[in-house]
Design a protein around this motif. Structure first.
Motif, PDB file in Angstrom:
ATOM      1  N   UNK A  23      54.431  24.888  53.296  1.00  0.00           N
ATOM      2  CA  UNK A  23      53.188  25.525  52.858  1.00  0.00           C
ATOM      3  C   UNK A  23      53.215  25.945  51.386  1.00  0.00           C
ATOM      4  N   UNK A  24      54.324  25.786  50.724  1.00  0.00           N
ATOM      5  CA  UNK A  24      54.433  26.213  49.324  1.00  0.00           C
ATOM      6  C   UNK A  24      53.381  25.553  48.419  1.00  0.00           C
ATOM      7  N   UNK A  25      53.166  24.211  48.479  1.00  0.00           N
ATOM      8  CA  UNK A  25      52.140  23.609  47.608  1.00  0.00           C
ATOM      9  C   UNK A  25      50.737  24.142  47.904  1.00  0.00           C
ATOM     10  N   UNK A  26      50.437  24.329  49.204  1.00  0.00           N
ATOM     11  CA  UNK A  26      49.121  24.845  49.587  1.00  0.00           C
ATOM     12  C   UNK A  26      48.919  26.261  49.042  1.00  0.00           C
ATOM     13  N   UNK A  27      49.943  27.086  49.162  1.00  0.00           N
ATOM     14  CA  UNK A  27      49.863  28.453  48.639  1.00  0.00           C
ATOM     15  C   UNK A  27      49.706  28.458  47.119  1.00  0.00           C
ATOM     16  N   UNK A  28      50.379  27.536  46.456  1.00  0.00           N
ATOM     17  CA  UNK A  28      50.269  27.436  45.000  1.00  0.00           C
ATOM     18  C   UNK A  28      48.834  27.100  44.594  1.00  0.00           C
ATOM     19  N   UNK A  29      48.207  26.175  45.333  1.00  0.00           N
ATOM     20  CA  UNK A  29      46.809  25.802  45.059  1.00  0.00           C
ATOM     21  C   UNK A  29      45.894  27.001  45.295  1.00  0.00           C
ATOM     22  N   UNK A  30      46.122  27.724  46.403  1.00  0.00           N
ATOM     23  CA  UNK A  30      45.291  28.891  46.720  1.00  0.00           C
ATOM     24  C   UNK A  30      45.404  29.971  45.636  1.00  0.00           C
ATOM     25  N   UNK A  36      39.793  31.533  39.893  1.00  0.00           N
ATOM     26  CA  UNK A  36      38.631  30.707  39.524  1.00  0.00           C
ATOM     27  C   UNK A  36      37.405  31.162  40.303  1.00  0.00           C
ATOM     28  N   UNK A  37      37.574  31.377  41.603  1.00  0.00           N
ATOM     29  CA  UNK A  37      36.454  31.825  42.438  1.00  0.00           C
ATOM     30  C   UNK A  37      35.970  33.211  42.026  1.00  0.00           C
ATOM     31  N   UNK A  38      36.901  34.085  41.715  1.00  0.00           N
ATOM     32  CA  UNK A  38      36.517  35.443  41.294  1.00  0.00           C
ATOM     33  C   UNK A  38      35.713  35.412  39.994  1.00  0.00           C
ATOM     34  N   UNK A  39      36.171  34.615  39.047  1.00  0.00           N
ATOM     35  CA  UNK A  39      35.473  34.508  37.761  1.00  0.00           C
ATOM     36  C   UNK A  39      34.089  33.912  37.955  1.00  0.00           C
TER      37      UNK A  39
END
Length: 185
Positions: A23-30, A36-39
């Motif tokens: 799950x490390x790559x998925x967590x990195x993407x999140x 980005x979503x917050x901005x």
């Protein structure tokens, strides 16, 4: 036989371990997506200009919506001809044109004409806006400002207050503006 079973069990465990998810790559993407979503959500909030209308004006807009044949006020903004105010009352159309002044929209004359229209039709708080595709966003905002409320604090318009059962005064002219031609592509 016992030895064979032990080996089979061991193979099964190895087999399962091959399908463990990393799950490390998925967590990195999140982690990268969250800022980005917050901005972007902050930008959306900034673009919306919320203005509270007095309850009396909101009720008047609602009454106008419920009328079968309301008086209709529309503005056509043209890059060449200027601004046309079209008032349709009882099936009759009255058109006022405010031509361009030195190649720019004459917002002062527009405001004065809209004050006259509002005085003639104080029950109308809604306006249709039909801008030409070449009209800039900044210009549209200034035109909407000219239509929103009277700039002179001494100019007031009657609006019926249902709570008091009588007319009260407001400086709002056409705070409810609808873009009539935005669906035309």
């Amino acid at each position: 036989m016992g030895r064979f079973m032990r080996r089979a069990r061991k193979i099964k465990v190895d087999h399962n371990s091959e399908f463990e998810l990393d799950l490390a790559p998925l967590l990195a993407v999140m982690v990268k997506l969250v800022p980005v979503l917050l901005v972007s959500s902050a930008f959306v909030q900034m673009m919306v200009i919320e203005t509270e209308l007095p309850q009396v004006v909101s009720e008047a807009i609602q009454r106008q919506d419920e009328q079968k044949t309301p008086t209709n006020v529309a503005m056509e903004v043209d890059a060449k001809d200027g601004i046309r105010i079209i008032v349709t009352a009882k099936g009759q159309e009255k058109i006022e044109t405010i031509p361009l002044k030195d190649g720019a929209y004459d917002l002062q004359s527009l405001h004065q004409k809209l004050v006259e229209v509002k005085k003639a039709h104080p029950e109308v708080f809604k306006m249709e806006l039909n801008p030409d595709g070449k009209v800039s966003y900044d210009t549209l905002v200034r035109i909407m400002d000219a239509a929103r409320q009277a700039r002179d604090n001494n100019v007031k318009f009657p609006v019926f207050d249902t709570k008091q059962g009588k007319n009260v005064e407001t400086n709002y002219m056409f705070p409810e503006i609808i873009f009539a031609n935005t669906m035309e592509g």
